[in-house]
Write a protein that holds these residues in place. Structure first.
Motif, PDB file in Angstrom:
ATOM      1  N   CYS A  86      26.571  49.737  34.947  1.00  0.00           N
ATOM      2  CA  CYS A  86      27.957  49.952  34.500  1.00  0.00           C
ATOM      3  C   CYS A  86      28.962  49.494  35.554  1.00  0.00           C
ATOM      4  CB  CYS A  86      28.147  51.411  34.112  1.00  0.00           C
ATOM      5  SG  CYS A  86      29.832  51.818  33.779  1.00  0.00           S
ATOM      6  N   PRO A  87      28.889  50.020  36.802  1.00  0.00           N
ATOM      7  CA  PRO A  87      29.831  49.496  37.807  1.00  0.00           C
ATOM      8  C   PRO A  87      29.537  48.041  38.155  1.00  0.00           C
ATOM      9  CG  PRO A  87      28.292  51.028  38.804  1.00  0.00           C
ATOM     10  CD  PRO A  87      28.089  51.120  37.342  1.00  0.00           C
ATOM     11  N   TYR A  88      28.273  47.640  38.046  1.00  0.00           N
ATOM     12  CA  TYR A  88      27.905  46.262  38.373  1.00  0.00           C
ATOM     13  C   TYR A  88      28.685  45.282  37.495  1.00  0.00           C
ATOM     14  CZ  TYR A  88      24.949  42.086  38.326  1.00  0.00           C
ATOM     15  OH  TYR A  88      24.493  40.800  38.354  1.00  0.00           O
ATOM     16  N   LEU A  89      28.845  45.601  36.225  1.00  0.00           N
ATOM     17  CA  LEU A  89      29.607  44.712  35.349  1.00  0.00           C
ATOM     18  C   LEU A  89      31.087  45.071  35.313  1.00  0.00           C
ATOM     19  CD1 LEU A  89      27.092  44.421  32.421  1.00  0.00           C
ATOM     20  CD2 LEU A  89      27.763  42.620  33.981  1.00  0.00           C
ATOM     21  N   GLY A  90      31.388  46.350  35.538  1.00  0.00           N
ATOM     22  CA  GLY A  90      32.771  46.789  35.380  1.00  0.00           C
ATOM     23  C   GLY A  90      33.652  46.484  36.571  1.00  0.00           C
ATOM     24  N   VAL A  91      33.113  46.555  37.784  1.00  0.00           N
ATOM     25  CA  VAL A  91      33.945  46.436  38.979  1.00  0.00           C
ATOM     26  C   VAL A  91      33.671  45.121  39.717  1.00  0.00           C
ATOM     27  CG1 VAL A  91      34.905  47.823  40.858  1.00  0.00           C
ATOM     28  CG2 VAL A  91      33.548  48.918  39.118  1.00  0.00           C
ATOM     29  N   SER A  92      33.044  44.149  39.039  1.00  0.00           N
ATOM     30  CA  SER A  92      32.713  42.912  39.755  1.00  0.00           C
ATOM     31  C   SER A  92      33.684  41.774  39.442  1.00  0.00           C
ATOM     32  CB  SER A  92      31.278  42.495  39.431  1.00  0.00           C
ATOM     33  OG  SER A  92      31.112  42.306  38.062  1.00  0.00           O
ATOM     34  N   ASN A  93      34.923  42.118  39.074  1.00  0.00           N
ATOM     35  CA  ASN A  93      35.882  41.051  38.775  1.00  0.00           C
ATOM     36  C   ASN A  93      36.418  40.382  40.026  1.00  0.00           C
ATOM     37  OD1 ASN A  93      35.855  41.167  35.984  1.00  0.00           O
ATOM     38  ND2 ASN A  93      37.209  42.935  35.968  1.00  0.00           N
ATOM     39  N   LYS A  94      36.589  41.182  41.068  1.00  0.00           N
ATOM     40  CA  LYS A  94      37.149  40.636  42.298  1.00  0.00           C
ATOM     41  C   LYS A  94      36.228  40.967  43.448  1.00  0.00           C
ATOM     42  CE  LYS A  94      42.090  40.869  41.337  1.00  0.00           C
ATOM     43  NZ  LYS A  94      43.069  41.937  41.289  1.00  0.00           N
ATOM     44  N   LEU A  95      36.114  40.028  44.379  1.00  0.00           N
ATOM     45  CA  LEU A  95      35.232  40.210  45.524  1.00  0.00           C
ATOM     46  C   LEU A  95      35.628  41.444  46.331  1.00  0.00           C
ATOM     47  CD1 LEU A  95      32.847  38.619  46.421  1.00  0.00           C
ATOM     48  CD2 LEU A  95      34.291  37.300  47.942  1.00  0.00           C
ATOM     49  N   GLU A  96      36.939  41.630  46.461  1.00  0.00           N
ATOM     50  CA  GLU A  96      37.442  42.711  47.302  1.00  0.00           C
ATOM     51  C   GLU A  96      37.052  44.086  46.740  1.00  0.00           C
ATOM     52  OE1 GLU A  96      41.615  42.472  47.623  1.00  0.00           O
ATOM     53  OE2 GLU A  96      41.716  43.875  49.298  1.00  0.00           O
ATOM     54  N   THR A  97      37.324  44.291  45.453  1.00  0.00           N
ATOM     55  CA  THR A  97      37.008  45.585  44.848  1.00  0.00           C
ATOM     56  C   THR A  97      35.500  45.787  44.776  1.00  0.00           C
ATOM     57  OG1 THR A  97      37.246  44.558  42.702  1.00  0.00           O
ATOM     58  CG2 THR A  97      39.106  45.822  43.491  1.00  0.00           C
ATOM     59  N   ALA A  98      34.762  44.684  44.532  1.00  0.00           N
ATOM     60  CA  ALA A  98      33.303  44.804  44.460  1.00  0.00           C
ATOM     61  C   ALA A  98      32.747  45.276  45.796  1.00  0.00           C
ATOM     62  CB  ALA A  98      32.688  43.464  44.076  1.00  0.00           C
ATOM     63  N   THR A  99      33.276  44.730  46.883  1.00  0.00           N
ATOM     64  CA  THR A  99      32.816  45.162  48.203  1.00  0.00           C
ATOM     65  C   THR A  99      33.135  46.632  48.422  1.00  0.00           C
ATOM     66  OG1 THR A  99      33.467  42.957  48.891  1.00  0.00           O
ATOM     67  CG2 THR A  99      32.767  44.456  50.613  1.00  0.00           C
ATOM     68  N   GLY A 100      34.353  47.051  48.022  1.00  0.00           N
ATOM     69  CA  GLY A 100      34.745  48.452  48.165  1.00  0.00           C
ATOM     70  C   GLY A 100      33.788  49.359  47.435  1.00  0.00           C
ATOM     71  N   MET A 101      33.490  49.010  46.198  1.00  0.00           N
ATOM     72  CA  MET A 101      32.574  49.804  45.384  1.00  0.00           C
ATOM     73  C   MET A 101      31.195  49.862  46.031  1.00  0.00           C
ATOM     74  SD  MET A 101      32.415  51.434  42.506  1.00  0.00           S
ATOM     75  CE  MET A 101      31.096  52.190  41.591  1.00  0.00           C
ATOM     76  N   GLY A 102      30.710  48.703  46.493  1.00  0.00           N
ATOM     77  CA  GLY A 102      29.375  48.635  47.087  1.00  0.00           C
ATOM     78  C   GLY A 102      29.262  49.510  48.318  1.00  0.00           C
ATOM     79  N   VAL A 103      30.284  49.445  49.174  1.00  0.00           N
ATOM     80  CA  VAL A 103      30.249  50.246  50.401  1.00  0.00           C
ATOM     81  C   VAL A 103      30.278  51.737  50.058  1.00  0.00           C
ATOM     82  CG1 VAL A 103      31.511  50.809  52.495  1.00  0.00           C
ATOM     83  CG2 VAL A 103      31.269  48.445  51.816  1.00  0.00           C
ATOM     84  N   ALA A 104      31.087  52.098  49.051  1.00  0.00           N
ATOM     85  CA  ALA A 104      31.146  53.499  48.634  1.00  0.00           C
ATOM     86  C   ALA A 104      29.788  53.958  48.122  1.00  0.00           C
ATOM     87  CB  ALA A 104      32.211  53.683  47.561  1.00  0.00           C
ATOM     88  N   VAL A 105      29.084  53.084  47.405  1.00  0.00           N
ATOM     89  CA  VAL A 105      27.765  53.456  46.893  1.00  0.00           C
ATOM     90  C   VAL A 105      26.776  53.662  48.037  1.00  0.00           C
ATOM     91  CG1 VAL A 105      25.792  52.615  45.582  1.00  0.00           C
ATOM     92  CG2 VAL A 105      28.045  52.462  44.610  1.00  0.00           C
ATOM     93  N   VAL A 106      26.818  52.781  49.049  1.00  0.00           N
ATOM     94  CA  VAL A 106      25.937  52.940  50.211  1.00  0.00           C
ATOM     95  C   VAL A 106      26.138  54.318  50.821  1.00  0.00           C
ATOM     96  CG1 VAL A 106      25.442  52.131  52.547  1.00  0.00           C
ATOM     97  CG2 VAL A 106      25.906  50.478  50.749  1.00  0.00           C
ATOM     98  N   PHE A 107      27.399  54.657  51.006  1.00  0.00           N
ATOM     99  CA  PHE A 107      27.788  55.932  51.586  1.00  0.00           C
ATOM    100  C   PHE A 107      27.248  57.105  50.764  1.00  0.00           C
ATOM    101  CE2 PHE A 107      31.305  58.950  52.562  1.00  0.00           C
ATOM    102  CZ  PHE A 107      31.080  59.000  53.924  1.00  0.00           C
TER     103      PHE A 107
END
Lengths: 196, 265
Positions: free
Chosen positions: A30-51
């Motif tokens: 869901c976030p993989y397709l929903g938040v992958s429009n922009k590199l910047e937001t995708a990185t933010g989401m990814g880092v939050a998931v790692v955390f």
């Protein structure tokens, strides 16, 4: 696939590539397709998931090992883990708002979204099913989340390119994204035999 | 045994639930961040769609920016006039200060008025046309007329008339979508009251400007001399009106030899 048997590097390869959450376990799409429009937001989401996945693995392991197992209540794991993850994310958000303002404003909108990310629940249950110890659980959470970060950043890079390319009308937007996700999944199958 | 199992299950889940509840309540007190109450009130007064039209990631960030004085109270377009006046009241501004704005096209170079430099036959988008050899018009900042702005407008306010973008001020909500879309940045957000505008963005030297378009500003400075209020100045061969000083006397409109300055609705 225990840490002591294969060493930390192969453990990382296994969690991040061979068993990538998106491409081979199909969790967290869901976030993989929903938040992958922009590199910047995708990185933010990814880092939050790692955390979140790191600390969720830690706390779920502790709860499972020291509360559920001694009382013979292993069957309550799903509902207990959901409770832990939701409370934890909320707590982390409050803590960051107070102490880590810059991190909060960077991750702010994505943190609540992660509560409902199935990859987080997935990693805790997989840890438990694999019989991991504390260190293995946390590492598997963090490494798995790095795999997620990699997947979502790759996808965002591709989708930014798609914006400026001529795509047949029928494929514009989500259809082409799903096709690309499929191709990426096929590409990641190349990692599948890497860790025996 | 079975009764115990049920009791344990209830106790564990209930315990976890209550434990986390208490923890979060405590955390709320310990990690309490004093928030400017105006931020909360602004947040309630805006549309709350998290649409991003204001240029901030979400309504929360917009509300904070308004209170800091960085964002205009009129920034929330979906909220419209109601949210603008509510925000102005919260921020202690007079409603008079909330000046309605409108997007205006600063070009008159439709078909035959701005001269073509070549016959463009590629994709029908302005952005693509502009990427070839400086664009299909002789004037480097002319309206290409392929309707990028028309397609991006959600309010049906833009029409292409004879190869020129025309904005209907009654339908325009000043959302700014067309402003970022136009590859030549020809569309500007201007106060609704400022009806006298230089409808040209050409900064070429007088001679090429004269050749490239019938209505190009050639930087002759007649308007500058005609203005009694020091409101119009020519820089880079292009006249610019200072909307603060302009009294809408239309003296500049009368003297402009190329009809670059016009009175809009």
């Amino acid at each position: 696939m225990r840490l002591s048997e294969i060493g930390i590097f192969l453990f990382f390869v296994n969690a991040a590539f061979s068993n990538n959450f998106i491409f081979s376990r199909f969790l967290g799409n869901c976030p993989y397709l929903g938040v992958s429009n922009k590199l910047e937001t995708a990185t933010g989401m990814g880092v939050a998931v790692v955390f979140v996945m790191g600390i969720a693995s830690l706390f779920c392991y502790l709860t499972y090992e020291y509360i559920l197992v001694p009382l013979g209540l292993q069957y309550l794991n799903t509902i207990a883990f959901i409770l832990i993850i939701a409370a934890l994310v909320q707590f982390v958000e409050m803590f960051m708002k107070k102490s880590l303002q810059s991190l909060y404003s960077a991750l702010g909108i994505y943190l609540p979204l992660i509560t409902t990310n199935c990859a987080v629940l997935g990693v805790t249950i997989l840890n438990m099913n694999s019989g991991f110890n504390l260190l293995e659980s946390v590492l598997s959470g963090v490494f798995g989340a790095i795999g997620f970060l990699l997947a979502i950043v790759l996808m965002a890079g591709v989708r930014e390119r798609l914006e400026s390319s001529e795509i047949p009308k029928a494929f514009k937007g989500f259809p082409i994204s799903l096709i690309i996700a499929g191709f990426m999944s096929v590409a990641f199958m190349g990692f599948s035999g890497l860790v025996k | 045994m079975s009764t115990n199992a049920i009791l344990y299950a209830i106790a564990v889940l209930g315990g976890l639930g209550i434990g986390f509840g208490l923890l979060l309540t405590l955390a709320d007190k310990v990690f309490y961040v004093p928030v400017d109450e105006r931020v909360v009130r602004v947040r309630e007064a805006v549309a709350g769609a998290n649409c991003g039209v204001c240029g901030y990631p979400g309504c929360d960030q917009f509300a904070e920016a308004v209170v800091r004085g960085e964002a205009p109270v009129t920034g929330c377009t979906p909220g419209g006039g109601a949210s603008a006046s509510a925000l102005a009241e919260i921020m202690g501004l007079d409603n008079v200060d909330v000046e309605p704005t409108v997007a205006r096209v600063r070009c008159q170079g439709g078909d035959g008025i701005a001269k073509d430099s070549f016959q463009y036959q590629g994709f029908k988008t302005c952005r693509h046309a502009m990427s070839l050899s400086g664009g299909p018009k002789l004037c480097p900042t002319a309206c290409v007329g392929l309707g990028d702005c028309e397609r991006v407008c959600q309010f049906d306010a833009i029409r292409m008339v004879n190869g020129l973008s025309v904005i209907d001020p009654d339908k325009c909500t000043a959302c700014g979508a067309c402003i970022t879309e136009c590859p030549n940045s020809l569309i500007k957000l201007l106060p609704r009251a400022a009806t006298v505008t230089v409808r040209c963005m050409n900064t070429q030297a007088p001679k090429p400007a004269n050749l490239s378009c019938d209505h190009a500003c050639i930087g002759c400075k007649r308007c500058e001399k005609a203005c009694e209020y020091d409101a119009i100045h020519v820089t880079n061969f292009l006249a610019e009106i200072d909307v603060e000083k302009c009294t809408l006397c239309e003296a500049c409109v009368a003297v402009c030899p190329k009809q670059s300055i016009t009175v809009s609705k």
